[in-house]
Design an enzyme around this catalytic site. Structure first.
Site, short mmCIF file in Angstrom:
data_model
loop_
_atom_site.label_atom_id
_atom_site.label_comp_id
_atom_site.label_asym_id
_atom_site.label_seq_id
_atom_site.Cartn_x
_atom_site.Cartn_y
_atom_site.Cartn_z
N THR A 255 -11.22 91.11 -24.26
CA THR A 255 -10.34 91.96 -23.46
C THR A 255 -8.94 91.97 -24.05
O THR A 255 -8.54 91.05 -24.78
CB THR A 255 -10.28 91.45 -22.00
OG1 THR A 255 -9.38 92.26 -21.26
CG2 THR A 255 -9.82 90.01 -21.95
N ASP B 53 -16.46 94.20 -22.67
CA ASP B 53 -15.08 94.47 -22.32
C ASP B 53 -14.87 94.04 -20.87
O ASP B 53 -15.84 93.81 -20.14
CB ASP B 53 -14.78 95.96 -22.51
CG ASP B 53 -13.36 96.32 -22.14
OD1 ASP B 53 -12.45 95.51 -22.44
OD2 ASP B 53 -13.15 97.39 -21.55
N THR C 85 -11.87 95.41 -18.55
CA THR C 85 -11.36 96.49 -17.72
C THR C 85 -12.29 97.69 -17.78
O THR C 85 -12.54 98.25 -18.84
CB THR C 85 -9.95 96.90 -18.19
OG1 THR C 85 -9.11 95.75 -18.18
CG2 THR C 85 -9.38 97.96 -17.28
#
Length: 1100
Positions: free
Chosen positions: A892, A430, A432
């Site tokens: 993402t 991922d 963030t």
């Protein structure tokens, strides 16, 4: 008390539908009301017993995570151990030694190793179960207050004694013992706040409220809730593990129904905060609670080495059978040929005669199996268990995997797959919170088409980088960022922006500074000085103060906002939206929450159409439209006793009257004091006093960043209640906005909105905040015929250019918009919205459609750029992992420009490498683009032919030089959805396999898991998924190895993972060092055991 659902069968409707409803719902009523025909206890001293109808089982609150009892331990543990086929084989060989005709060793000697293996495993299981038993005993004997019908008061009881239907009273900072429906709160608005850190790791507060309509019913009857008077019946869904949903209804004696939702439910394991006391009825208890249904404990997986070893054992068994069969056939032929000669090793029967060839061959076969049993090493399994335990110990004791800043270390949650860490081929990450810190820092903004670069704020952020460089010498020392102007969309500046962004994302808060403030911010999420201390832009700050001065000078006018220019009006609304368009809870460590009602006839949100009509009567509109000065004059001429008599009807307001005294100024209907020197009066306070320390409890770092930014411009959120929000503004003082509705954020709408009544204009305003990809499509169409329309189009065009600039710099963008509703529009929308709120079935879909109808024809105010800072050591970690031959994909949900810039900053993409961008509007276009990209990739590497697409994917080998130097692939979410179709997934996977790195943007959680599953199943590759949020759980669970990061988004990813790390940079040592060691130790040990035993057998 839980009743049989049979009572619900009396409802009208088709029988089939009634039966389906009964299967999905449960009925709960008070334990204090005995069922008809039940006998009362003999007296006050009689033992406490449950009165229940029939033989219906009531779930208690006892926690039991143990697997065994004293009686069931031995048979159950042996049954579980015999699920391992190797144990069955070893026991079978040992039992063969008890047959005199075929035994090769002493029976007791042959049984000793097997018993040792079973005993060691049983002792380990027993010790683990005993540890769980001690933990269960400690939790079950925690105390809480439960209402007793015999004593007619709350008494202390253990958690394990709580039953469904009991009334529990909780005080501030107490842990919730079961899933409880909130019926009463000490808060005057029926609110309470809970902290879910024990459930999902999130330290921010979440608001819960009393069942709609129940608080008013109770307050009309008695001053304090009495459980003995509760006679309503609760119908709710069966126990399930969905933490984000709760549905049901409460049926009162008069037949009225009120819907029940997740906002009314207090979950077990959460902590009550900022509320003196609450009372609720237990809905789910014990193992029926949502927390325990979600707690599956450590996961046990079978590693690839163990699966391969099982295959090797099977081959060894076949080899053993072949050798024994060859020996048996030879022995049978020898006996048949030389039967008359007595051999020395021949075993005669009991009567002295020799065996015939066939029985002799059978006995020889079984004897040879016993003799050659060492071909399968019985000690290998014990050795593997010991080595795995030691490896977990070494990993946990590695000081280089300890993070001093967060005071956390790596956790091994799956003990059986440590060797898989050394075989990983693909890493899915991922962005963030995984590659970035998820510390959202306000960076810059644009309002009304004018950009404010916040250069001083950029220099402040650069100082954090310098502190890190001086302390750790990890990042080369550099000065502050060069100043940038408000524009910069020219293509020639793109490379410069990217290099600046690469340096900017390397800036992380110094650890020394983090340690200094850790004690101050450990209880408040998203509140580090780097996030709070925003340096305002001088130009924008001057315009904000100019707005305040203009409104202060026009405070006696009828419409103060009309005196502002369009630009200043947008600036004023922009900061109002930043301040109130959120769910941030304002707390103060030295002052309790309080509420002073400043709009007495509008003291609660609109709940019925009658309320709406009453509020919009002509007298109300005339009064609301009058100026502050005229309202003040009217207040002076009117008898003051009339106002005080109105106040006396409410106990809280009566206390306010006594506190204000006879000389206190009267309050105008628009929320301001009539005194000219204190236009925003103290009486409108809904939060701490001015100057008090404020803490913002935000549900997301984005919300916290925007509220802190607004506060830097003297637009401070100072109080929030369920029906009003207070804001401190420059030159104006405190404004109190009536909060009518809050339309929360969801991943489909990608925005949130608040509906408020403006205290200056008395208008109904809608403030919306959301992703630019959706908000820009919801704006009011502009006409090019008039000057105002052309001006609005120009502002939108400039804003879009700045949004593109922010994305290039790697900033997260949000658009801010506004809409003014007429009373007719609001009345029309309100009726359908109230129906959606009161609906029991399909409520979420109805509320979604209601929000869609409201969030249209918006007026664009501006946009913000928030910097999500790159974690320390991420570029170096990615470089080392790629050097080790690992393929890294980033999945993402961010927009493409932002994700690409972050990828450049973390060295996933190089500035001089070729990037293939795959953006398609349809499935046919996606297929055409895939074919075109495949032809291009094949032209670069002629050894790859198109025939590779028609054959199955071979197991992945280490990346070739062509792959290591190949292009990178960037694909958006819509194209990814097309590429994951059955007819295109092979082409997509073949293209991605030839690329150096893959970046999937705007991808949903389901798409993330589908990508991981596709690579794992098609390429037969070992996959690792790493993430930090709830949206990464599906990806983590699908991968061979799941790694969770205990970051800002809670602990859901950690709870679903096999390993938990504090930061992404620790993945390098976990894989390259410990993964290599773990795999090397076990692989060499397995080979050695098989080689040793095979050599010993062949020597025989």
């Amino acid at each position: 008390m839980e009743r049989e659902p049979a009572a619900a069968a009396e409802e009208p409707g088709p029988p089939g539908r009634r039966r389906r409803r009964e299967g999905r719902m449960r009925t709960v009523c008070s334990n204090l009301q005995p069922p008809p025909g039940a006998e009362e206890p003999a007296g006050k001293g009689a033992p406490r017993r449950r009165l229940r109808g029939g033989a219906q089982h009531l779930a208690d609150n006892r926690l039991k995570t143990t697997k065994y009892t004293l009686l069931s331990f031995l048979p159950k543990n042996l049954f579980e151990q015999f699920h391992r086929l190797a144990n069955v084989y070893f026991v079978f060989i040992a039992l063969l030694n008890f047959v005199p005709a075929v035994n090769a060793f002493q029976p007791g000697l042959a049984l000793a190793p097997v018993l040792f293996i079973l005993a060691v495993t049983a002792f380990k299981d027993l010790w683990e179960d005993y540890s769980r038993h001690r933990s269960d005993h400690e939790i079950n004997h925690l105390g809480c207050l439960v209402f007793s019908r015999e004593e007619e008061q709350y008494v202390n009881r253990f958690w394990k004694e709580i039953r469904v239907g009991d009334f529990v009273r909780l005080r501030c900072n107490e842990t919730i013992p079961a899933d409880i429906l909130l019926l009463s709160s000490s808060d005057p608005d029926g609110l309470c706040h809970i902290e879910t850190a024990n459930l999902d790791g999130e330290t921010n507060l979440k608001r819960r409220q009393v069942v709609r309509g129940f608080s008013e019913l109770v307050s009309d009857l008695v001053s304090e809730f009495n459980p003995l008077t509760f006679t309503s019946i609760i119908e709710c869904e069966k126990p399930n593990n969905d933490l984000t949903r709760f549905r049901g209804c409460i049926i009162h004696d008069n037949g009225k129904k009120a819907g029940l939702y997740k906002e009314n439910l207090l979950l077990r394991g959460c902590t009550l905060r900022n509320t003196e006391a609450v009372v609720g009825i237990v809905i789910y208890a014990g193992h029926e609670t949502k927390a325990l249904l979600n707690n599956s404990g450590p996961r046990y997986k079978r590693s690839r080495l163990e699966r391969q070893m099982n295959c090797d054992v099977l081959w060894c068994v076949l080899l053993l059978i072949c050798m024994s069969l060859f020996s048996a056939i030879g022995h049978g032929l020898w006996v048949q040929r030389y039967q008359e000669k007595k051999s020395l090793f021949d075993v005669p029967e009991s009567d002295g005669t020799s065996l015939s060839p066939v029985p002799a061959a059978v006995y020889s076969f079984l004897t040879m199996i016993i003799v050659l049993q060492v071909l399968i090493p019985i000690s290998l399994y014990v050795s593997i268990e010991i080595v795995k335990v030691c490896q977990v110990y070494f990993i946990n004791q590695d000081i280089e995997l300890y993070d001093e800043e967060t005071d956390s270390q790596l956790q091994c949650r799956a003990l059986n797959i440590t060797e898989d860490l050394g075989q990983i081929q693909y890493i899915f990450s991922d962005k963030t919170g995984t590659l970035t810190e998820n510390k959202m820092v306000f960076r810059r903004c644009t309002v009304s088409g004018i950009e404010y670069s916040h250069d001083a704020n950029a220099q402040r952020l650069a100082r954090y980088q310098e502190a890190d460089s001086e302390e750790e010498e990890v990042v080369p020392r550099g000065g502050s960022l060069p100043l940038r102007g408000g524009t910069g969309g020219h293509p020639s500046a793109r490379a410069a922006h990217q290099s600046q962004s690469s340096r900017a994302h390397r800036r992380t808060g110094s650890r020394a500074e983090a340690r200094r403030v850790s004690m101050l911010t450990e209880l408040t999420a998203f509140s580090s000085p780097m996030e709070k201390d925003v340096t305002p832009d001088p130009k924008l700050l001057e315009k904000v103060h100019e707005c305040g001065r203009c409104l202060a000078s026009a405070r006696h006018q009828e419409h103060p906002l009309d005196h502002l220019s369009p630009e200043l009006s947008d600036i004023f609304d922009f900061f109002i939206a930043l301040t109130i368009c959120n769910t941030v809870v304002v707390t103060s460590p030295d002052q309790p929450r309080q509420k002073v009602r400043v709009r007495f006839e509008l003291k609660s949100p609109v709940k019925t159409i009658e309320d709406f009509l009453r509020r919009f009567t002509p007298s109300r509109l005339t009064l609301g439209g009058s100026s502050v000065g005229s309202a003040s004059m009217a207040a002076k001429s009117a008898p003051k006793a009339s106002l005080l008599s109105t106040l006396a009807n409410d106990g809280a307001l009566l206390r306010l009257e006594e506190r204000l005294g006879p000389g206190a100024p009267c309050l105008a209907s628009n929320g301001y004091s009539s005194a000219a020197d204190s236009w925003a009066a103290e009486q409108s306070a809904t939060g701490p006093e001015p100057g008090a320390e404020l803490r913002y409890e935000a549900e997301s770092p984005d919300e916290a960043a925007l509220v802190h930014a607004a506060r830097a411009y003297s637009c401070a959120l100072v109080g929030r209640l369920h029906d009003q929000v207070s804001v401190e503004l420059p030159h104006l003082g405190r404004l109190t906005f009536e909060l009518l509705h809050t339309l929360g954020f969801d991943s489909i709408r990608k925005r949130m909105s608040v509906v408020i009544r403006h205290p200056l204009t008395d208008e109904i305003n809608v403030y919306t905040k959301g992703a630019d990809s959706v908000v820009m499509d919801l704006l009011l169409p502009c006409s090019t015929d008039d000057a105002r329309g052309r001006h609005q189009m120009k502002i939108r065009s400039k804003t879009q250019n700045y949004l593109n600039l922010y994305a290039v710099e790697g900033l997260r963008t949000l658009c801010i918009a506004k809409r003014v509703l007429s009373k007719e529009e609001y009345a029309c929308w309100l009726q359908s919205h109230l129906e959606a709120e009161s609906a029991v079935d399909n409520r979420e879909e109805l509320l979604f459609q209601s929000a869609i109808r409201l969030e249209t024809n918006l007026h664009l105010l501006g946009a913000t750029g928030i910097e999500d800072r790159l974690q320390d050591g991420v570029p170096e970690t990615i470089a080392k992992l790629r050097q080790a031959g690992l393929q890294i994909w980033v999945l993402t949900g961010d927009k493409q420009e932002t994700a690409v810039n972050i990828a450049h900053a973390c060295k996933l993409l190089d500035h001089d490498e070729e990037v293939i961008t795959l953006n398609a509007e349809s499935q046919e276009a996606c297929e055409a683009l895939l074919d075109q990209c495949l032809r291009y990739v094949q032209s670069r590497s002629p050894q790859r032919t198109a025939g590779s697409l028609s054959v199955g994917f071979a197991p992945l080998c280490p990346p070739s030089e062509a792959t290591a130097s190949g292009p990178s692939l960037v694909i958006d979410g819509r194209s990814l959805a097309y590429a994951l179709q059955k007819n295109l997934e092979d082409k997509f996977l073949f293209l991605a396999k030839q690329c150096r790195s893959v970046l999937c943007c705007r991808s949903t959680p389901l798409q993330k898991s589908m990508v991981v599953k596709l690579v794992r199943s098609k390429l037969k590759a070992m996959t690792l998924a790493i993430g930090d949020g709830a949206n990464d759980v599906s990806m983590i669970q699908v991968a061979d190895v799941g790694v969770g990061i205990s970051g800002q988004e809670g602990m859901q990813a950690v709870m679903a993972s096999d390993f938990a790390v504090p930061k992404f940079r620790y993945l390098e040592r976990l894989l390259i060092v410990h993964g290599h060691w773990c795999y090397s130790r076990l692989a060499n040990m397995v080979l050695y055991f098989f080689y040793k035993n095979t050599t010993a057998v062949w020597q025989q």
